[in-house]
Design a protein around this motif. Structure first.
Motif, PDB file in Angstrom:
ATOM      1  N   GLY A 187       4.063  -1.932   8.842  1.00 22.27           N
ATOM      2  CA  GLY A 187       4.422  -3.187   8.179  1.00 22.27           C
ATOM      3  C   GLY A 187       3.693  -4.394   8.730  1.00 22.27           C
ATOM      4  O   GLY A 187       3.406  -5.332   7.986  1.00 22.27           O
TER       5      GLY A 187
ATOM      6  N   ILE B 112      -0.705  -3.682   8.081  1.00 22.17           N
ATOM      7  CA  ILE B 112      -1.195  -3.806   6.715  1.00 22.17           C
ATOM      8  C   ILE B 112      -0.674  -5.124   6.136  1.00 22.17           C
ATOM      9  O   ILE B 112       0.506  -5.416   6.237  1.00 22.17           O
ATOM     10  N   PRO B 113      -1.549  -5.948   5.574  1.00 28.56           N
ATOM     11  CA  PRO B 113      -1.100  -7.253   5.073  1.00 28.56           C
ATOM     12  C   PRO B 113      -0.168  -7.120   3.863  1.00 28.56           C
ATOM     13  O   PRO B 113      -0.292  -6.139   3.151  1.00 28.56           O
ATOM     14  N   PRO B 114       0.729  -8.087   3.652  1.00 29.40           N
ATOM     15  CA  PRO B 114       1.003  -9.258   4.490  1.00 29.40           C
ATOM     16  C   PRO B 114       1.687  -8.864   5.788  1.00 29.40           C
ATOM     17  O   PRO B 114       2.371  -7.851   5.827  1.00 29.40           O
ATOM     18  N   SER B 115       1.481  -9.661   6.834  1.00 30.14           N
ATOM     19  CA  SER B 115       2.013  -9.289   8.135  1.00 30.14           C
ATOM     20  C   SER B 115       2.496 -10.511   8.901  1.00 30.14           C
ATOM     21  O   SER B 115       1.735 -11.443   9.145  1.00 30.14           O
TER      22      SER B 115
ATOM     23  N   SER C 173       5.805  -5.890   2.311  1.00 35.22           N
ATOM     24  CA  SER C 173       6.641  -6.543   3.300  1.00 35.22           C
ATOM     25  C   SER C 173       5.823  -6.816   4.550  1.00 35.22           C
ATOM     26  O   SER C 173       4.994  -6.002   4.953  1.00 35.22           O
ATOM     27  N   GLY C 174       6.069  -7.952   5.167  1.00 37.45           N
ATOM     28  CA  GLY C 174       5.350  -8.288   6.386  1.00 37.45           C
ATOM     29  C   GLY C 174       6.103  -7.903   7.634  1.00 37.45           C
ATOM     30  O   GLY C 174       5.725  -8.254   8.730  1.00 37.45           O
TER      31      GLY C 174
ATOM     32  N   ALA D 101       4.504  -1.342   3.341  1.00 37.70           N
ATOM     33  CA  ALA D 101       3.920  -2.368   4.205  1.00 37.70           C
ATOM     34  C   ALA D 101       3.129  -3.381   3.381  1.00 37.70           C
ATOM     35  O   ALA D 101       2.988  -4.534   3.778  1.00 37.70           O
ATOM     36  N   ALA D 102       2.612  -2.947   2.225  1.00 37.55           N
ATOM     37  CA  ALA D 102       1.834  -3.864   1.394  1.00 37.55           C
ATOM     38  C   ALA D 102       2.718  -4.884   0.703  1.00 37.55           C
ATOM     39  O   ALA D 102       2.231  -5.854   0.154  1.00 37.55           O
TER      40      ALA D 102
HETATM   41 NA    NA Z   1       2.776  -5.645   5.680  1.00 33.71          NA
END
Ligand code: NA
Ligand code: NA
Lengths: 434, 304, 180
Positions: free
Chosen positions: A153, A156-159, A114-115, A111-112
């Protein structure tokens, strides 16, 4: 028949088609297309069919879907996923459900970079499902973990979720990203707790592995080094400004392919098969996304979200009551609508109410994104559940929906905690951006 | 009758208050509510700026607004308005576009009736950690631009042009993937770029963005005469001016906020400094105009 | 009589998928070249055009193969509670519906390609006519529609369900062989 009644009828027909086992994408296509035809004419329906199909199929942000699937497939074929899970097994395999917890943490890590929740569930599904199967984990647990973990995803940023919320409500993207960090970690912890609890109640869900000593752990970790390097390179490349999150998918896929060829673990034939499999999964996922984009304008034209919003504004509840009702509406709408479309349709109605009541818009954004995540795994239209199904075709859809239920409850608990303690969401943006 | 106005941006966007609402108010007042305009926001009638024109031609929406820049091949001459130095900084873009419309631009709008044509505030340099005072300062910097001509402009200034969708610019500036953007100041608030950029250079004529609002021609033709007259009265120059003024106001507010923030560098170029930029891009601009045979259109826009 | 038709259809389906695979490889290559080139101040001009237009081929190249292998997701919870005849009828109905949807997509996108030609639409950097890629999408959607139509006919006439057959198994076998 009134416009609203047509909208409701459309939803009922959609449900009926789904129960009748009509493929999800076909059902959404049919209802969306016919609905737009009735409400806005034949030209509008065919025009939208053509433009939504082509626009989504050529959307630069969706390139990550085939690329991350390819990365996951090649990682499996070359044994990189196997090594990663061997390492995870050596390190925390002796704990019940350890691999499932490792997978959820992996989802948080992905998740860190991929948004997108779809990309997270797809990639982690490709990498982890067969591996957990190998160690005799119950498919209910493994698929549930990936479907629910993938939703991290957008917390957690980016989102993409926060970006859309920020633009719709004129809030700061930076503050929202920061606000998502602690809730993301909290949700991740709740997921791990859920896994532990499940495996404690039902030991067969995630059987214990043998105890390993330090040298075995080290050896397994060394074996997993190649894929760990790829992961670090991709995340580092994004934060170091070398490529965008979209390009990271291409870099990651390219890196595993090159690694595979260099170590001769990947042959042209195997790459061919992995690629064919990738485009088939891409077709499944993209068709659902395109179909969801036909349902959205249909419901917009039926004015259902507007009517619901105005009814809510007329209720005159107190602050907490309004907040809870709005989130409930999101939970219900989230069962049918694709999450971002839901934001676009409802935020213009709800947001002024929120501001009027003096509710912190950043905090509200976090709560909304969390309910969007719940929508991603809520039946009948649970996009992330479909994603996992596309990666694990042999597991029944019902099994996956049953598997995500405990995690859905964990999200509900997290939501309650976040409502009770706004500081969890607000402390980072307040201290770091003032 | 309700005319459907497709808006691919949220209802908070400048377009709503400056075009959709005034259009609705004037038209419904003039027709005693017989004809109204309803905005469908956030891409409810179909997402994305690139498809708006086609949606109006096909009748999926009765009206829509958009940017010729997203489908520049359809608008070779209209796009001249976006070039650096094409329209003097102090001249309104809508006047320039409407002056050139009948003789030079009308053929670029088949199947629709333009209700408004306008331009944005002038483009500026929006940079992170780099102050731009002369073209030399741009050497080797990665600058986001949109489209082939804009890329040539950036290259002529010495920068490395990078293409990416506008909604990825925030992240790209933050991580250092790009060093800056050449675009209007309204993006500072519209896309939150003020949070990640910290140096702005104003005063060089770097061109602007062009916009249109169009209506399905057959829909317009089918309306009764009084309703057509009401639409004519509410659209054209006055509606375009309303849009352009609103764009400028958004940009001014965003720039003022950037000046007030204290941690930003705002560079106002002198006339001489600005000329260096104009000189650097002159050949790019000339060759584009020659390529599309747009000398007359450019002259008309300039009021020559 | 159906067997040669099936053979021909599978040929087309395989060809579509091959185009999709080539497109996917191209995506990876273009992104790598662009990223590396940009680091040295020379990004690949037009990479965004290549990436987005190729995606059309990647997405629709796999559609027909996806359907042939039963890849479109349905709510399968109730399948075993329905009588076999009903399941059979649903399978036929879904295949027909799918064929109609993809034929509609092919037709609508084809129409829209004509408009693209009229408006002279092309990609912003390389100037590739948009119509080319709309035609490609149309053709690939048509192949998918044909595949679904044939599947429906097979289900009606012979009860054969191609989705549960060889295709998937062959690929599984290949994978085992490759892993060994
Ligand atoms: Na993310
Ligand atoms: Na849902």
């Amino acid at each position: 028949m009134s416009i609203g009644a047509i909208g409701v009828t459309g939803i009922v027909i959609l449900l009926a088609l789904l129960i009748l086992r009509v493929p999800v994408a076909f059902a959404m296509f049919a209802v969306g297309f016919v609905g737009i035809w009735i409400l806005n004419g034949w030209n509008a329906a065919t025009s939208l069919l053509a433009s939504e199909t082509f626009t989504l199929a050529s959307n630069p942000e969706l390139v990550i879907i085939p690329l991350f699937i390819l990365m996951g497939n090649v990682a499996s074929v070359t044994g990189m996923s196997r090594q990663l899970y061997d390492a995870a097994y050596a390190i925390i395999g002796q704990v019940r459900g350890g691999l499932a917890s490792a997978t959820v943490i992996g989802c948080g890590g992905f998740a860190a970079l991929s948004g997108s929740s779809v990309a997270s569930a797809l990639t982690m599904g490709k990498v982890s499902l067969a591996e957990m199967d190998r160690f005799a984990y119950d498919p209910r647990l493994s698929t549930g973990v990936v479907a629910a973990g993938g939703t991290l995803g957008i917390l957690i940023p980016p989102s993409t979720g926060f970006v859309i919320y920020a633009i719709l409500t004129e809030q700061s993207i930076g503050r929202l990203f920061l606000a998502g960090v602690l809730p993301g970690i909290l949700l991740l912890s709740c997921f791990v707790l859920t896994i532990t609890l499940l495996c404690w109640l039902r030991p067969a869900f995630g059987p214990k592995g043998p105890k390993t000593d330090a040298s075995e752990k080290l050896r397994a970790l060394t074996g997993a080094l190649p894929i760990l390097v790829v992961i670090v390179l991709t995340i580092g490349g994004i934060y170091g400004g070398f490529f965008s999150p979209t390009e990271a998918a291409g870099v990651g896929a390219g890196a595993v392919v090159l690694y595979g060829f260099a170590t001769r673990r990947l042959r042209a034939r195997a790459l061919w098969i992995a690629s064919r499999d990738s485009i088939v999964t891409t077709a499944t996922v993209m068709l659902i996304l395109i179909a969801a984009h036909l349902i959205n304008p249909f419901l917009a034209l039926s004015h259902i979200p507007t009517v619901v919003g105005e009814a809510l504004a007329a209720l005159n509840l107190n602050t907490l009551g309004t907040l809870v009702v709005i989130l409930l509406v999101y939970l219900v709408l989230g069962c049918f609508l694709e999450g971002f479309a839901m934001l676009v349709l409802t935020l213009p109605i709800f947001f002024p109410v929120i501001i009027q009541l003096g509710i912190d818009p950043i905090w509200f954004g976090v709560l909304v994104v969390l309910t969007l995540e719940m929508g991603l795994i809520s039946p009948p239209v649970g996009i992330n559940v479909f994603i996992v199904k596309s990666v694990a075709p042999n597991v029944e859809l019902g099994t996956i929906f049953r598997g995500v239920l405990p995690f859905w409850c964990a999200m509900l608990v997290t939501l309650a905690i976040l409502i009770a303690f706004p500081q969890i969401s607000l402390i980072l943006p307040d201290t770091m951006m003032n | 009758e309700e005319l459907k106005f497709a808006n691919f941006t949220p209802p908070f966007h400048t377009i709503n208050a400056s075009v959709i609402e005034p259009l609705n108010e004037k038209v419904s007042a003039a027709t005693d509510g017989a004809l109204t305009v309803r905005g469908y926001h956030g891409g409810e009638l179909g997402a994305g700026p690139a498809e708006q024109y086609v949606r109006v031609v096909q009748g999926a929406a009765d009206m829509a607004w958009g940017l010729p820049g997203y489908t520049s091949s359809q608008f070779p001459k209209t796009m001249i308005a976006e070039l650096p130095n094409a329209i003097p900084l102090d001249k309104p873009g809508y006047e320039a576009l409407w002056t050139a419309y009948d003789d030079h631009l009308a053929s670029e709008f088949p199947g629709t009736k333009p209700l408004a044509l306008w331009t944005s505030e002038p483009n500026i340099f929006i940079m992170k950690d780099h102050d731009i005072r002369s073209p030399e300062d741009l050497a080797g910097l990665k600058v986001r631009v949109a489209g082939a001509t804009a890329a040539d402009v950036a290259e002529a200034l010495g920068a490395t042009p990078v293409q990416m969708p506008i909604n990825q610019v925030y992240n790209a500036l933050q991580t250092g993937l790009i060093d800056g953007v050449i675009t209007g100041a309204s993006t500072l608030s519209d896309f939150k770029l003020d949070e990640v950029a910290n140096s702005y250079t104003i005063g060089a004529n770097l061109g602007r963005l062009a916009f249109y609002t169009v209506m399905t021609q057959s829909k317009y033709d089918a309306l009764p005469e009084d309703q057509r007259a009401a639409l004519d009265e509410a659209s054209g120059m006055s509606l375009s001016k309303s849009a352009e003024d609103a764009w400028n106001a958004t940009a001014d507010a965003a720039l003022q906020a950037a000046r007030d923030a204290g941690d930003n560098t705002v560079i106002d170029l002198s006339e001489e400094e600005a000329k260096a930029f104009a000189d650097a891009v002159e050949t790019v601009v000339d060759s584009y105009v020659a390529e599309v045979g747009g000398e007359d259109a450019l002259a008309a826009m300039r009021g020559e | 009589m159906l067997a040669p038709l099936r053979k021909g259809a599978d040929g087309l389906i395989g060809l579509s998928a091959t185009l999709g695979v080539i497109g996917l490889m191209l995506e990876v290559g273009v992104i790598l070249v662009d990223v590396v080139g940009r680091a040295f101040g020379h990004p690949l001009f037009g990479s965004q055009d290549i990436v987005t237009m190729t995606l059309v081929i990647v997405v629709f190249g796999g559609m027909a193969l996806c359907d042939r292998g039963g890849g479109h997701i349905a709510v399968d919870v109730l399948e075993r509670h329905y009588p076999p005849l009903m399941n059979h009828a649903i399978d036929i109905g879904a295949a027909v519906l799918g064929a109609v949807i993809f034929a509609m997509i092919a037709w609508a996108v084809w129409q829209s390609a004509q408009l693209s030609q009229m408006l002279n639409l092309s990609t912003n950097l390389l100037g590739w006519p948009k119509a080319w890629f709309q035609w490609a999408l149309s053709a690939l959607a048509l192949v998918t529609a044909l595949g679904m139509t044939l599947r429906a006919i097979e289900l009606i006439l012979s009860g054969r369900d191609v989705r549960t057959e060889d295709g998937a198994r062959i690929e599984d076998a290949l994978r085992r062989e490759d892993n060994a």
